[in-house]
Design an enzyme around this catalytic site. Structure first.
Site, PDB file in Angstrom:
ATOM      1  N   GLN A  18       0.695  -1.123  -0.035  1.00  0.00           N
ATOM      2  CA  GLN A  18      -0.058   0.028   0.026  1.00  0.00           C
ATOM      3  C   GLN A  18       0.742   1.155   0.014  1.00  0.00           C
ATOM      4  O   GLN A  18       1.809   1.312   0.949  1.00  0.00           O
ATOM      5  CB  GLN A  18      -0.963  -0.053   1.275  1.00  0.00           C
ATOM      6  CG  GLN A  18      -2.002   1.290   1.177  1.00  0.00           C
ATOM      7  CD  GLN A  18      -2.895   1.245   2.311  1.00  0.00           C
ATOM      8  OE1 GLN A  18      -2.266   2.211   3.391  1.00  0.00           O
ATOM      9  NE2 GLN A  18      -4.126   1.199   2.305  1.00  0.00           N
ATOM     10  N   TYR A  58      -5.982  11.003   3.817  1.00  0.00           N
ATOM     11  CA  TYR A  58      -4.664  11.403   3.336  1.00  0.00           C
ATOM     12  C   TYR A  58      -4.620  11.999   2.047  1.00  0.00           C
ATOM     13  O   TYR A  58      -5.548  12.430   1.558  1.00  0.00           O
ATOM     14  CB  TYR A  58      -3.738   9.996   3.313  1.00  0.00           C
ATOM     15  CG  TYR A  58      -3.698   9.495   4.735  1.00  0.00           C
ATOM     16  CD1 TYR A  58      -2.932   9.994   5.688  1.00  0.00           C
ATOM     17  CD2 TYR A  58      -4.317   8.376   5.103  1.00  0.00           C
ATOM     18  CE1 TYR A  58      -3.136   9.412   6.849  1.00  0.00           C
ATOM     19  CE2 TYR A  58      -4.292   7.785   6.236  1.00  0.00           C
ATOM     20  CZ  TYR A  58      -3.883   8.320   7.234  1.00  0.00           C
ATOM     21  OH  TYR A  58      -3.740   7.993   8.776  1.00  0.00           O
TER      22      TYR A  58
END
Length: 368
Positions: free
Chosen positions: A99, A185
């Site tokens: 990720q 994010y």
């Protein structure tokens, strides 16, 4: 009919079941350099009965970091460290994706060489903190500051950082990468109206707010191929000051664009706290119409709920996070309906083997 424990495929990958180990930050890297280590290899090996493991969030550059001790995948030392992780996972039969993330404004000058973090707009997230730990292991939660608005040069560089890190992840032995586009994010910050107040081609309309996500995806596809690319999105998660009234239709629009690019999967991150918003069935139906490749769901799933999502066709794989932390043999426990061990929340972030590799399997033994 899909079942949780049957073998399946993800593009060109064979998976030993439909169980996914969700990405979970554990902050156990070696310092200096945020380097994956042997302890991390043991941790992932213990949980490699999953069909697919998605690594903890992994920064694509120095300025992508927002918490202490999180790993990177852009230096030679980091790539070498990950190689021992991916090898041991592969030897156990699981596939593994890395990720990739950039935290954007969810950071602090401590991680930015004294400079301000970057973000779509110069807006600080309200009531949002990051974890900072010193060399002696003493950590504290610190408020995020107002970030600096990204220039076009910043945007171009970050897009390139994602592409380079994707290549390095494949070099490190990962089967592919998951682009983190959720949970407040950087990519999520571009998608939402409350964090993106830009007046250029990256702000305003949903098409413009999606542009950064799709440019990152296109760059990563060019670097490693669409069959090795997944994207995580979180339309119903609003923490980190991310409550945007336009996010759901924007995510649905982005889903169609991602299907057009034929990526490997979409990972739907769902809220997992007690009073979390319930995702409407109408959204799941619409999402499935727009995105027909593999869908992964994650968020406090039980075996019963997982089976329901698979049976209805709303998901193809189901990810488990916290249960995998305290139950390294989670797949076996779910299959035999064995009792699950409880999680020690105090040992989630940072530290050593305690609360990391010392959770025993059903046999009562630890796996090395």
């Amino acid at each position: 009919m899909k079942t949780l424990f049957q073998k399946t495929t993800l593009k060109n990958l064979d998976l030993q079941n439909r169980v996914v180990m969700a990405p979970m930050t554990r902050a156990r890297t070696s310092q200096p350099g945020n380097i994956p280590n042997e302890m991390m290899a043991t941790y992932y090996k213990q949980r490699a009965s999953a069909g697919l493991i998605i690594s903890e969030a992994t920064q694509v550059s120095d300025d992508a970091q927002g918490y202490s001790f999180t790993p990177g995948v852009y230096t030679d030392a980091q790539v070498k460290g990950w190689q021992q992780v991916t090898k041991t996972v592969r030897d156990q039969g699981a596939a593994m994706f890395c990720q990739l993330w950039h935290v954007g404004r969810v950071s602090h000058p401590t991680f930015q060489k004294g400079e301000l973090p970057i973000a779509p707009s110069a807006l600080a997230p309200i009531e949002t903190k990051v974890w900072i730990c010193d060399e002696n292991g003493n950590g504290e939660m610190v408020d995020c500051l107002q970030p600096r608005e990204m220039t076009q040069g910043d945007i171009d560089r970050v897009i390139n950082d994602f592409a380079i890190s994707a290549k390095r992840a494949v070099e490190a032995g990962f089967d592919g990468v998951e682009i983190h586009g959720g949970n407040g994010y950087l990519i999520d910050q571009f998608l939402r109206t409350n964090s993106n107040k830009r007046s250029d081609k990256y702000g305003g309309s949903s098409e413009n707010r999606m542009r950064f996500l799709l440019e990152v995806v296109d760059a990563v596809i060019e670097a490693i191929g669409a069959d090795k690319v997944g994207v995580r999105l979180a339309p119903f998660i609003t923490f980190k000051d991310m409550n945007c009234p336009e996010i759901v239709p924007t995510i649905l629009q982005a889903s169609k664009a991602l299907q057009d690019r034929d990526i490997a999967y979409m990972h739907l991150s769902e809220a997992d706290w007690d009073d979390a918003p319930v995702i409407p069935e109408s959204f799941r139906i619409e999402l499935r119409k727009l995105f027909t490749n593999t869908i992964i769901v994650a968020g406090s799933y039980t075996k019963a709920r997982a089976d329901e999502m698979l049976t209805k066709g709303y998901a193809d794989l189901v990810a488990f996070g916290r249960p995998f932390v305290s139950n390294p043999d989670l797949v076996e426990r779910l299959e035999t309906q064995a009792e699950l061990a409880e999680l020690d929340g105090a040992t989630l972030f940072g530290g050593n083997e305690l609360g990391y590799t010392d959770y025993p399997a059903l046999s009562g033994k630890y796996s090395d």
